[in-house]
Design a protein around this motif. Structure first.
Motif, mmCIF file in Angstrom:
data_model
loop_
_atom_site.group_PDB
_atom_site.id
_atom_site.type_symbol
_atom_site.label_atom_id
_atom_site.label_comp_id
_atom_site.label_asym_id
_atom_site.label_seq_id
_atom_site.Cartn_x
_atom_site.Cartn_y
_atom_site.Cartn_z
ATOM 1 N N GLU A 51 55.384 -13.240 32.772
ATOM 2 C CA GLU A 51 54.676 -13.465 34.048
ATOM 3 C C GLU A 51 53.282 -13.529 33.945
ATOM 4 O O GLU A 51 52.510 -14.480 34.461
ATOM 5 C CB GLU A 51 55.068 -12.584 35.058
ATOM 6 C CG GLU A 51 56.219 -12.540 35.700
ATOM 7 C CD GLU A 51 56.760 -11.695 36.815
ATOM 8 O OE1 GLU A 51 55.795 -10.946 37.299
ATOM 9 O OE2 GLU A 51 57.786 -11.159 36.989
ATOM 10 N N HIS A 52 52.647 -12.615 33.284
ATOM 11 C CA HIS A 52 51.262 -12.637 33.178
ATOM 12 C C HIS A 52 50.255 -13.249 32.048
ATOM 13 O O HIS A 52 49.180 -13.157 32.171
ATOM 14 C CB HIS A 52 50.837 -10.999 33.281
ATOM 15 C CG HIS A 52 51.394 -10.443 34.524
ATOM 16 N ND1 HIS A 52 50.800 -10.898 35.830
ATOM 17 C CD2 HIS A 52 51.994 -9.414 34.683
ATOM 18 C CE1 HIS A 52 51.482 -10.020 36.684
ATOM 19 N NE2 HIS A 52 52.332 -9.136 36.299
ATOM 20 N N LEU A 53 51.003 -13.433 30.678
ATOM 21 C CA LEU A 53 50.569 -13.738 29.729
ATOM 22 C C LEU A 53 50.682 -15.394 29.571
ATOM 23 O O LEU A 53 51.549 -16.084 30.016
ATOM 24 C CB LEU A 53 50.966 -13.224 28.247
ATOM 25 C CG LEU A 53 50.624 -11.796 28.398
ATOM 26 C CD1 LEU A 53 51.477 -11.427 27.146
ATOM 27 C CD2 LEU A 53 49.365 -11.607 28.140
ATOM 28 N N LYS A 54 49.727 -16.059 29.184
ATOM 29 C CA LYS A 54 49.806 -17.489 28.443
ATOM 30 C C LYS A 54 50.804 -17.599 27.555
ATOM 31 O O LYS A 54 50.939 -16.585 26.799
ATOM 32 C CB LYS A 54 48.479 -17.911 28.275
ATOM 33 C CG LYS A 54 47.455 -17.917 29.245
ATOM 34 C CD LYS A 54 45.976 -18.561 28.816
ATOM 35 C CE LYS A 54 45.175 -17.438 28.633
ATOM 36 N NZ LYS A 54 43.815 -17.898 27.933
ATOM 37 N N PRO A 55 51.483 -18.839 27.349
ATOM 38 C CA PRO A 55 52.486 -18.996 26.377
ATOM 39 C C PRO A 55 51.956 -18.851 25.074
ATOM 40 O O PRO A 55 52.754 -18.213 24.107
ATOM 41 C CB PRO A 55 53.066 -20.201 26.565
ATOM 42 C CG PRO A 55 52.704 -20.583 28.206
ATOM 43 C CD PRO A 55 51.415 -19.738 28.480
ATOM 44 N N SER A 56 50.579 -19.254 24.891
ATOM 45 C CA SER A 56 50.050 -18.956 23.521
ATOM 46 C C SER A 56 49.722 -17.580 23.283
ATOM 47 O O SER A 56 49.747 -17.181 22.214
ATOM 48 C CB SER A 56 48.743 -19.616 23.691
ATOM 49 O OG SER A 56 47.828 -19.277 24.686
ATOM 50 N N ASP A 57 49.747 -16.555 24.069
ATOM 51 C CA ASP A 57 49.355 -15.087 23.878
ATOM 52 C C ASP A 57 50.738 -14.221 23.939
ATOM 53 O O ASP A 57 50.813 -13.092 23.365
ATOM 54 C CB ASP A 57 48.814 -14.435 24.996
ATOM 55 C CG ASP A 57 47.209 -14.961 25.054
ATOM 56 O OD1 ASP A 57 46.834 -15.370 24.020
ATOM 57 O OD2 ASP A 57 46.603 -14.875 26.194
#
Length: 136
Positions: A51-57
């Protein structure tokens, strides 16, 4: 949520401090602290990361959590081995007909069994994939 890695690192440090003091009580506390990190690896923590992280992270988060889970697993194994040895020493001092404790020995066996079961064969080949997760 979102601070799982910090919580795990601090818990491992705290566990190491307790383990540095010899004795069953301190080793038991260190084990408890290490086991308390299981919530950081829960499905809720994973959902929160999605929910909170970007897909790259996300990849970095999973790699970090994977490394931390290996550290926690190693710590728990070492603590249980130390506690099992203490338990064995304590039992050897007891009379044969008095009750002997095998709590830590049983826990150590469970962890070893789980570790062996977590290695699965993929596609009939000899490559092994390790699934690191805490038993519920």
């Amino acid at each position: 949520k979102g601070n799982e890695s910090t919580f795990i690192v601090l818990s491992l440090d705290f566990s190491n401090l307790y383990a540095a003091v010899s004795g069953e009580e301190c080793l038991g506390k260190a084990l408890g602290i290490s086991l308390d990190t299981k919530e950081a690896f829960s499905s809720d923590a994973i959902s929160a990361a999605f929910e909170h992280l970007k897909p790259s992270d996300l990849r970095d988060w999973f790699n970090n959590m994977s490394t931390l889970s290996e550290n926690v697993e190693s710590r728990i194994m070492k603590l249980l081995l130390s506690l099992t040895k203490l338990e064995k020493d304590n039992n050897s001092k007891l009379k044969k007909d008095s009750p002997h404790s095998e709590k830590y020995k049983g826990m150590y066996r469970e962890v070893l069994t789980h570790k062996m079961k977590s290695k699965i064969e993929i596609d009939g080949s000899t490559h092994l994939k390790e699934q690191s997760e805490f038993p519920s």
